[in-house]
Design a protein around this motif. Sequence first.
Motif, PDB file in Angstrom:
ATOM      1  N   UNK A   1       0.837  -1.209   0.000  1.00 36.01           N
ATOM      2  CA  UNK A   1       0.000   0.000   0.000  1.00 36.01           C
ATOM      3  C   UNK A   1       0.867   1.252   0.000  1.00 36.01           C
ATOM      4  N   UNK A   2       1.892   1.228   0.851  1.00 38.23           N
ATOM      5  CA  UNK A   2       2.783   2.398   0.922  1.00 38.23           C
ATOM      6  C   UNK A   2       3.626   2.525  -0.351  1.00 38.23           C
TER       7      UNK A   2
ATOM      8  N   UNK B   1       1.391   4.164  -2.773  1.00 33.53           N
ATOM      9  CA  UNK B   1       1.327   5.592  -2.425  1.00 33.53           C
ATOM     10  C   UNK B   1       2.586   6.308  -2.904  1.00 33.53           C
TER      11      UNK B   1
ATOM     12  N   UNK C   1       0.736  12.110   6.098  1.00 31.45           N
ATOM     13  CA  UNK C   1      -0.430  11.834   6.945  1.00 31.45           C
ATOM     14  C   UNK C   1      -1.059  10.480   6.593  1.00 31.45           C
ATOM     15  N   UNK C   2      -1.156  10.191   5.316  1.00 31.63           N
ATOM     16  CA  UNK C   2      -1.722   8.897   4.883  1.00 31.63           C
ATOM     17  C   UNK C   2      -0.820   7.752   5.350  1.00 31.63           C
TER      18      UNK C   2
ATOM     19  N   UNK D   1       1.176   7.714   7.958  1.00 34.42           N
ATOM     20  CA  UNK D   1       1.001   7.560   9.415  1.00 34.42           C
ATOM     21  C   UNK D   1      -0.299   6.805   9.710  1.00 34.42           C
ATOM     22  N   UNK D   2      -1.389   7.223   9.054  1.00 30.69           N
ATOM     23  CA  UNK D   2      -2.699   6.603   9.330  1.00 30.69           C
ATOM     24  C   UNK D   2      -2.708   5.118   8.950  1.00 30.69           C
ATOM     25  N   UNK D   3      -2.173   4.795   7.791  1.00 32.29           N
ATOM     26  CA  UNK D   3      -2.170   3.384   7.357  1.00 32.29           C
ATOM     27  C   UNK D   3      -1.225   2.549   8.226  1.00 32.29           C
TER      28      UNK D   3
ATOM     29  N   UNK E   1      -0.439   3.128  11.433  1.00 30.92           N
ATOM     30  CA  UNK E   1      -1.083   2.948  12.737  1.00 30.92           C
ATOM     31  C   UNK E   1      -2.231   1.942  12.656  1.00 30.92           C
ATOM     32  N   UNK E   2      -2.924   1.944  11.494  1.00 29.64           N
ATOM     33  CA  UNK E   2      -4.052   1.013  11.326  1.00 29.64           C
ATOM     34  C   UNK E   2      -3.555  -0.417  11.129  1.00 29.64           C
TER      35      UNK E   2
END
Lengths: 97, 194
Positions: A46-47, A50, A88-89, A91-93, A95-96
């Motif tokens: 995913x990253x 991105x 930000x994306x 960090x959010x992914x 942490x999730x």
Amino acid sequence: MNTVMKTQTAMRPCTRVYLLLVVLTLVTFAVGYFDLLSGNRALFLSLLVLGLALIKGQLIGDFFMGLKGVRGPWRFVILLWLLIPGTLITIAFTLAG
Amino acid sequence: MSATLTAAPPVRYPPGDLAIWIFILAELAVFAIFFASYAFARMGDVAMFNEYQATLDKGVALINTLTLITSSYFVVRALAAIREDQRKTSVRWLLAALAMGALFLVVKSAEYVHHFGEGVRLSSNTFYMFYLSLTFFHFLHVVLGMVILAAVALKTHQGAYSASEHTGMETGGVYWHMVDLVWLILFPLVYVMR
């Protein structure tokens, strides 16, 4: 003749960038379509996807919007924008999980 | 466009009217907030986001992404043509870019019709709320971008731009590239990343 040669020379980098954008888009699509984003490699891929999107964005800024030929703060305005939601994306992914 | 710029000495300000860049930065800030909101809202229920993301058609999103990238490329070609005083060629590239924009709207509309037919609404769940609002907000920007491109094409046809003066086309062009830029982040974030 001179004008025609000048046009052709000028367009080559943008055509190469366009083709690169297409290839990177196809890679992104393939990652999603073939369901590679499952299991423990989902976050990494995913990253990665991105990251490809951020590279594509910078290519648009540099070569299509013409920022490559600009000096000073305007040169990096798209890069800065890409880094803000990109961070930000990420960090959010992360942490999730 | 790029080669011309890179070959020339660096300039202080970006192509086009500086006002459009201020407007673009404001637009990009809103989209950045949207993207971050999506990502952090997803943290609340990852399984639900992944489940409903799987209902989206990635093939359609691919077509739309390629459509916008191609359209942006056509605008670059239009600008390169006017810099060589090839007005008719420039108009043709702009019309091709507009056709690509129209294709995007048709494909995206068909996607909406499909989803609405399946009973998807803004209130269905958080994922669809973000999906519909984010993509429709972008959809409206495509419409605005097409209006701008159409105006630029008309002015080009009327001879308003030349090799020495084409700021208006640069201004319209950078707005259209911004629309493309936003979709390049939206596509992986909403359709692919999980």
